[in-house]
Write a protein that holds these residues in place. Sequence first.
Motif, mmCIF file in Angstrom:
data_model
loop_
_atom_site.group_PDB
_atom_site.id
_atom_site.type_symbol
_atom_site.label_atom_id
_atom_site.label_comp_id
_atom_site.label_asym_id
_atom_site.label_seq_id
_atom_site.Cartn_x
_atom_site.Cartn_y
_atom_site.Cartn_z
ATOM 1 N N SER A 91 -22.912 86.112 -44.224
ATOM 2 C CA SER A 91 -23.748 86.515 -43.445
ATOM 3 C C SER A 91 -25.335 86.102 -43.754
ATOM 4 C CB SER A 91 -23.723 87.847 -43.206
ATOM 5 O OG SER A 91 -22.451 88.451 -43.143
ATOM 6 N N CYS A 92 -25.958 86.022 -42.738
ATOM 7 C CA CYS A 92 -27.419 85.674 -42.945
ATOM 8 C C CYS A 92 -28.353 86.719 -42.281
ATOM 9 C CB CYS A 92 -27.575 84.283 -42.639
ATOM 10 S SG CYS A 92 -29.439 83.834 -42.648
ATOM 11 N N ALA A 93 -28.896 87.418 -42.819
ATOM 12 C CA ALA A 93 -29.777 88.557 -42.059
ATOM 13 C C ALA A 93 -31.328 88.112 -42.260
ATOM 14 C CB ALA A 93 -29.667 89.627 -42.909
ATOM 15 N N ALA A 94 -32.093 87.869 -41.265
ATOM 16 C CA ALA A 94 -33.271 87.685 -40.849
ATOM 17 C C ALA A 94 -34.425 88.936 -40.690
ATOM 18 C CB ALA A 94 -33.444 86.869 -39.749
ATOM 19 N N SER A 95 -35.346 88.819 -41.505
ATOM 20 C CA SER A 95 -36.195 90.047 -41.334
ATOM 21 C C SER A 95 -37.410 89.911 -40.406
ATOM 22 C CB SER A 95 -36.768 90.301 -42.671
ATOM 23 O OG SER A 95 -37.412 89.327 -43.337
ATOM 24 N N LEU A 113 -37.188 85.709 -34.783
ATOM 25 C CA LEU A 113 -36.729 84.595 -34.378
ATOM 26 C C LEU A 113 -36.926 84.131 -33.033
ATOM 27 C CD1 LEU A 113 -33.269 84.734 -36.234
ATOM 28 C CD2 LEU A 113 -35.438 83.398 -37.145
ATOM 29 N N PHE A 114 -37.663 83.020 -32.805
ATOM 30 C CA PHE A 114 -37.941 82.710 -31.407
ATOM 31 C C PHE A 114 -36.680 81.881 -30.918
ATOM 32 C CE2 PHE A 114 -41.794 82.940 -33.636
ATOM 33 C CZ PHE A 114 -42.766 83.531 -32.733
ATOM 34 N N SER A 115 -36.825 82.118 -29.566
ATOM 35 C CA SER A 115 -35.436 81.407 -28.690
ATOM 36 C C SER A 115 -35.114 80.072 -29.036
ATOM 37 C CB SER A 115 -35.786 81.568 -27.093
ATOM 38 O OG SER A 115 -36.746 81.278 -26.644
ATOM 39 N N SER A 116 -36.209 79.285 -29.334
ATOM 40 C CA SER A 116 -36.104 77.716 -29.453
ATOM 41 C C SER A 116 -35.499 77.370 -30.741
ATOM 42 C CB SER A 116 -37.415 77.007 -29.438
ATOM 43 O OG SER A 116 -38.300 77.449 -30.209
ATOM 44 N N TYR A 117 -35.488 78.445 -31.750
ATOM 45 C CA TYR A 117 -35.006 78.043 -33.028
ATOM 46 C C TYR A 117 -33.419 77.858 -33.129
ATOM 47 C CZ TYR A 117 -38.963 79.760 -36.163
ATOM 48 O OH TYR A 117 -40.115 79.660 -36.613
ATOM 49 N N VAL A 118 -32.989 77.097 -34.273
ATOM 50 C CA VAL A 118 -31.932 76.836 -34.525
ATOM 51 C C VAL A 118 -31.290 77.611 -35.914
ATOM 52 C CG1 VAL A 118 -30.067 74.862 -35.273
ATOM 53 C CG2 VAL A 118 -31.675 74.900 -33.192
ATOM 54 N N THR A 158 -27.671 77.295 -31.828
ATOM 55 C CA THR A 158 -29.014 77.595 -31.273
ATOM 56 C C THR A 158 -29.161 78.959 -30.850
ATOM 57 O OG1 THR A 158 -28.170 77.149 -28.888
ATOM 58 C CG2 THR A 158 -29.044 75.207 -30.359
ATOM 59 N N TRP A 159 -30.159 79.791 -31.040
ATOM 60 C CA TRP A 159 -30.551 81.049 -30.998
ATOM 61 C C TRP A 159 -30.392 81.414 -29.630
ATOM 62 C CZ3 TRP A 159 -29.797 84.393 -34.428
ATOM 63 C CH2 TRP A 159 -30.128 85.691 -34.305
ATOM 64 N N SER A 160 -30.925 80.682 -28.642
ATOM 65 C CA SER A 160 -30.695 81.305 -27.214
ATOM 66 C C SER A 160 -29.463 80.957 -26.578
ATOM 67 C CB SER A 160 -32.043 80.566 -26.282
ATOM 68 O OG SER A 160 -31.804 79.106 -26.484
ATOM 69 N N GLY A 161 -28.798 79.610 -26.347
ATOM 70 C CA GLY A 161 -27.733 79.579 -25.801
ATOM 71 C C GLY A 161 -26.416 79.568 -26.454
ATOM 72 N N GLY A 162 -26.569 79.562 -27.977
ATOM 73 C CA GLY A 162 -25.433 79.703 -28.847
ATOM 74 C C GLY A 162 -24.680 78.490 -28.774
ATOM 75 N N ARG A 163 -25.233 76.995 -28.290
ATOM 76 C CA ARG A 163 -24.501 75.733 -28.719
ATOM 77 C C ARG A 163 -24.498 75.779 -30.258
ATOM 78 N NH1 ARG A 163 -27.404 70.443 -26.322
ATOM 79 N NH2 ARG A 163 -26.856 71.894 -24.250
ATOM 80 N N ASP A 222 -25.801 87.000 -33.618
ATOM 81 C CA ASP A 222 -25.878 88.351 -33.263
ATOM 82 C C ASP A 222 -27.415 88.550 -33.094
ATOM 83 O OD1 ASP A 222 -26.166 91.104 -32.448
ATOM 84 O OD2 ASP A 222 -24.380 91.664 -33.395
ATOM 85 N N ASN A 223 -27.839 88.119 -31.817
ATOM 86 C CA ASN A 223 -29.390 88.253 -31.606
ATOM 87 C C ASN A 223 -29.828 89.751 -31.804
ATOM 88 O OD1 ASN A 223 -27.950 85.991 -29.936
ATOM 89 N ND2 ASN A 223 -29.907 85.604 -29.775
ATOM 90 N N ALA A 224 -29.164 90.618 -31.463
ATOM 91 C CA ALA A 224 -29.497 92.142 -31.491
ATOM 92 C C ALA A 224 -30.033 92.191 -32.801
ATOM 93 C CB ALA A 224 -28.961 92.919 -30.756
ATOM 94 N N LYS A 225 -29.159 91.791 -33.945
ATOM 95 C CA LYS A 225 -29.250 92.246 -35.383
ATOM 96 C C LYS A 225 -30.109 91.047 -36.161
ATOM 97 C CE LYS A 225 -24.975 94.772 -35.491
ATOM 98 N NZ LYS A 225 -23.712 94.789 -36.217
#
Length: 122
Positions: free
Chosen positions: A21-25, A28-33, A52-57, A73-76
């Motif tokens: 798991s990797c938790a970001a504090s 994170l922008f939609s363009s991030y990988v 990719t953060w936005s599309g899940g590719r 999990d974008n919400a988390k």
Amino acid sequence: QVQLVESGGGLVQAGGSLRLSCAASGRLFSSYVMGWFRQAPGKEREFVAAITWSGGRTYYADSVKGRFTISRDNAKNAVYLQMNSLKPEDTAVYYCAAGRLPPELANSYDYWGQGTQVTVSS
């Protein structure tokens, strides 16, 4: 700023599974990988998987394709790496990273976690 913290590493027998798991504090922008890299002693850091953060590719190294699955999990603000059918050659410190394109290059990433050790015994 973005801070990343990995967890879930450990010792497992060949053929076993682990979930990292990797938790970001930070934001994170939609363009991030979001990517996972690994580094074994005496070897260069190598790309494992990215999403990719936005599309899940998703993107995978050939060495882990079919065995590892990356998800987010974008919400988390979290990313996961499910590792199945582990091999001794998977032994390394695994790092979570956040950045841009291209996903397979370490220089694409702006933020890195401290790493979590994965050891696969034979």
